[in-house]
Design a protein around this motif. Sequence first.
Motif, PDB file in Angstrom:
ATOM      1  N   PRO A 252      -0.449   1.598   8.446  1.00  0.00           N
ATOM      2  CA  PRO A 252      -0.070   1.513   9.858  1.00  0.00           C
ATOM      3  C   PRO A 252       1.263   2.211  10.067  1.00  0.00           C
ATOM      4  O   PRO A 252       2.022   2.438   9.120  1.00  0.00           O
ATOM      5  CB  PRO A 252       0.034   0.001  10.109  1.00  0.00           C
ATOM      6  CG  PRO A 252       0.257  -0.606   8.774  1.00  0.00           C
ATOM      7  CD  PRO A 252      -0.434   0.285   7.785  1.00  0.00           C
ATOM      8  N   LEU A 253       1.565   2.548  11.305  1.00  0.00           N
ATOM      9  CA  LEU A 253       2.795   3.289  11.589  1.00  0.00           C
ATOM     10  C   LEU A 253       4.032   2.560  11.083  1.00  0.00           C
ATOM     11  O   LEU A 253       4.992   3.187  10.635  1.00  0.00           O
ATOM     12  CB  LEU A 253       2.904   3.538  13.100  1.00  0.00           C
ATOM     13  CG  LEU A 253       1.867   4.498  13.697  1.00  0.00           C
ATOM     14  CD1 LEU A 253       2.034   4.582  15.209  1.00  0.00           C
ATOM     15  CD2 LEU A 253       1.978   5.879  13.071  1.00  0.00           C
TER      16      LEU A 253
ATOM     17  N   ARG B 225       4.592   3.449   7.415  1.00  0.00           N
ATOM     18  CA  ARG B 225       4.790   4.849   7.026  1.00  0.00           C
ATOM     19  C   ARG B 225       6.271   5.169   6.831  1.00  0.00           C
ATOM     20  O   ARG B 225       6.625   6.017   6.010  1.00  0.00           O
ATOM     21  CB  ARG B 225       4.154   5.775   8.061  1.00  0.00           C
ATOM     22  CG  ARG B 225       2.634   5.630   8.087  1.00  0.00           C
ATOM     23  CD  ARG B 225       1.935   6.636   8.951  1.00  0.00           C
ATOM     24  NE  ARG B 225       0.499   6.317   9.019  1.00  0.00           N
ATOM     25  CZ  ARG B 225      -0.408   7.045   9.643  1.00  0.00           C
ATOM     26  NH1 ARG B 225      -0.036   8.153  10.259  1.00  0.00           N
ATOM     27  NH2 ARG B 225      -1.676   6.673   9.654  1.00  0.00           N
ATOM     28  N   LYS B 226       7.136   4.493   7.579  1.00  0.00           N
ATOM     29  CA  LYS B 226       8.574   4.684   7.393  1.00  0.00           C
ATOM     30  C   LYS B 226       8.984   4.183   6.005  1.00  0.00           C
ATOM     31  O   LYS B 226       9.796   4.822   5.326  1.00  0.00           O
ATOM     32  CB  LYS B 226       9.327   3.922   8.475  1.00  0.00           C
ATOM     33  CG  LYS B 226      10.830   4.062   8.387  1.00  0.00           C
ATOM     34  CD  LYS B 226      11.310   5.475   8.697  1.00  0.00           C
ATOM     35  CE  LYS B 226      11.130   5.810  10.156  1.00  0.00           C
ATOM     36  NZ  LYS B 226      11.698   7.142  10.489  1.00  0.00           N
ATOM     37  N   GLU B 227       8.394   3.043   5.586  1.00  0.00           N
ATOM     38  CA  GLU B 227       8.664   2.522   4.240  1.00  0.00           C
ATOM     39  C   GLU B 227       8.222   3.530   3.192  1.00  0.00           C
ATOM     40  O   GLU B 227       8.930   3.779   2.210  1.00  0.00           O
ATOM     41  CB  GLU B 227       7.922   1.199   4.031  1.00  0.00           C
ATOM     42  CG  GLU B 227       8.048   0.638   2.618  1.00  0.00           C
ATOM     43  CD  GLU B 227       7.077  -0.505   2.344  1.00  0.00           C
ATOM     44  OE1 GLU B 227       6.994  -0.912   1.165  1.00  0.00           O
ATOM     45  OE2 GLU B 227       6.396  -0.950   3.283  1.00  0.00           O
TER      46      GLU B 227
ATOM     47  N   ASN C 157       0.834  -1.207   0.000  1.00  0.00           N
ATOM     48  CA  ASN C 157       0.000   0.000   0.000  1.00  0.00           C
ATOM     49  C   ASN C 157       0.867   1.255   0.000  1.00  0.00           C
ATOM     50  O   ASN C 157       0.489   2.285  -0.563  1.00  0.00           O
ATOM     51  CB  ASN C 157      -0.928  -0.005   1.214  1.00  0.00           C
ATOM     52  CG  ASN C 157      -2.067  -0.998   1.065  1.00  0.00           C
ATOM     53  OD1 ASN C 157      -2.385  -1.432  -0.041  1.00  0.00           O
ATOM     54  ND2 ASN C 157      -2.686  -1.366   2.170  1.00  0.00           N
ATOM     55  N   ALA C 158       2.047   1.163   0.625  1.00  0.00           N
ATOM     56  CA  ALA C 158       2.957   2.312   0.633  1.00  0.00           C
ATOM     57  C   ALA C 158       3.405   2.641  -0.794  1.00  0.00           C
ATOM     58  O   ALA C 158       3.448   3.815  -1.194  1.00  0.00           O
ATOM     59  CB  ALA C 158       4.165   2.004   1.518  1.00  0.00           C
ATOM     60  N   GLU C 159       3.730   1.606  -1.581  1.00  0.00           N
ATOM     61  CA  GLU C 159       4.147   1.824  -2.973  1.00  0.00           C
ATOM     62  C   GLU C 159       2.995   2.385  -3.801  1.00  0.00           C
ATOM     63  O   GLU C 159       3.188   3.275  -4.629  1.00  0.00           O
ATOM     64  CB  GLU C 159       4.626   0.508  -3.580  1.00  0.00           C
ATOM     65  CG  GLU C 159       5.927  -0.007  -2.989  1.00  0.00           C
ATOM     66  CD  GLU C 159       6.307  -1.375  -3.507  1.00  0.00           C
ATOM     67  OE1 GLU C 159       7.492  -1.718  -3.459  1.00  0.00           O
ATOM     68  OE2 GLU C 159       5.405  -2.119  -3.949  1.00  0.00           O
ATOM     69  N   THR C 160       1.797   1.858  -3.581  1.00  0.00           N
ATOM     70  CA  THR C 160       0.623   2.331  -4.319  1.00  0.00           C
ATOM     71  C   THR C 160       0.351   3.803  -4.032  1.00  0.00           C
ATOM     72  O   THR C 160       0.100   4.606  -4.945  1.00  0.00           O
ATOM     73  CB  THR C 160      -0.612   1.495  -3.948  1.00  0.00           C
ATOM     74  OG1 THR C 160      -0.380   0.131  -4.305  1.00  0.00           O
ATOM     75  CG2 THR C 160      -1.850   1.997  -4.667  1.00  0.00           C
ATOM     76  N   ILE C 161       0.429   4.176  -2.764  1.00  0.00           N
ATOM     77  CA  ILE C 161       0.173   5.569  -2.379  1.00  0.00           C
ATOM     78  C   ILE C 161       1.253   6.491  -2.935  1.00  0.00           C
ATOM     79  O   ILE C 161       0.959   7.585  -3.445  1.00  0.00           O
ATOM     80  CB  ILE C 161       0.080   5.683  -0.842  1.00  0.00           C
ATOM     81  CG1 ILE C 161      -1.187   4.983  -0.341  1.00  0.00           C
ATOM     82  CG2 ILE C 161       0.084   7.146  -0.405  1.00  0.00           C
ATOM     83  CD1 ILE C 161      -1.270   4.849   1.165  1.00  0.00           C
ATOM     84  N   ALA C 162       2.505   6.056  -2.864  1.00  0.00           N
ATOM     85  CA  ALA C 162       3.595   6.873  -3.407  1.00  0.00           C
ATOM     86  C   ALA C 162       3.404   7.110  -4.901  1.00  0.00           C
ATOM     87  O   ALA C 162       3.658   8.206  -5.420  1.00  0.00           O
ATOM     88  CB  ALA C 162       4.933   6.180  -3.138  1.00  0.00           C
ATOM     89  N   LYS C 163       2.965   6.083  -5.599  1.00  0.00           N
ATOM     90  CA  LYS C 163       2.730   6.214  -7.044  1.00  0.00           C
ATOM     91  C   LYS C 163       1.580   7.179  -7.324  1.00  0.00           C
ATOM     92  O   LYS C 163       1.651   7.989  -8.258  1.00  0.00           O
ATOM     93  CB  LYS C 163       2.421   4.827  -7.608  1.00  0.00           C
ATOM     94  CG  LYS C 163       2.414   4.755  -9.117  1.00  0.00           C
ATOM     95  CD  LYS C 163       2.277   3.305  -9.558  1.00  0.00           C
ATOM     96  CE  LYS C 163       2.247   3.203 -11.070  1.00  0.00           C
ATOM     97  NZ  LYS C 163       2.138   1.802 -11.522  1.00  0.00           N
TER      98      LYS C 163
END
Length: 266
Positions: free
Chosen positions: A245-246, A249-251, A73-79
């Motif tokens: 999740p927290l 978020r660092k990722e 999800n972190a990669e998806t949001i960054a994109k």
Amino acid sequence: MSSIFGIILALLAIGFGMILKGAPLASLNNPAAYLIIFGGTAAALFVAFPFKEMKKFPKLLKIALVEPKLPSNAETIAKLIACAEIAKKEGFLALEGIAESTTDPFFKKGLEMIIDGYEAEFIEEVLFEEVEAIQKRHQAGALIFSQAGMYAPTLGVLGAVVGLIAALGSLSEIEKIGHSIAAAFIATLLGIFSGYVLWHPLATKLKRISKREQDSKLIIIEGLLAIYEGIVPGALEKKLTVHLPLSERKEYENLDRGTLLEEKSA
């Protein structure tokens, strides 16, 4: 890989458990029991499901055993944030290159509809219908394994009955009676083991993979609609990172958005 590890652990637990109980492992060498349980389960599945769905069984089994690598999800949001920044600076047409290079058909479809100028309501409707269709397909696949988990223990009882019939037919031979009764309970063991250690857990695994994929697609829908509405990237980032999740978020903070947008079609 966790599924394979779990199955190996279960086999070791059953094996050592039998040794500790004094049951010989050689008793597991019972071809008739395997035929009744696994052959019977396969037959029941072919009765319950059309052949076009059963053809997917090997592929579904591979997905459950070796979980596919999905973007986090972190990669998806960054994109999505990177797309928002491009759209804000250069307009929707600038997203065409990203749409052509992305390997995610769902993301690609959403971007293409934005570029082509469809109404937001239509884009939202199409993408949600796509998610619903994916959910139905995944549920149908998981149902095959759930049903196998129901059939196998019952077939174990059937195998036990067959073994007892063989035992009753050999009342004059004491050694054969013991062997037949042992074989009967091996069928029950295999039925319960395959049902509750293989099929039901694999069905749960498929459902979890499906849920994770659906959650990712819902984030994509939320992000694409926000881009269409012109929400500034900073606000969109705050809106989407609530899904992380927290620990993730660092990722997200360490991701290189430029690299994510340079992915090439396979």
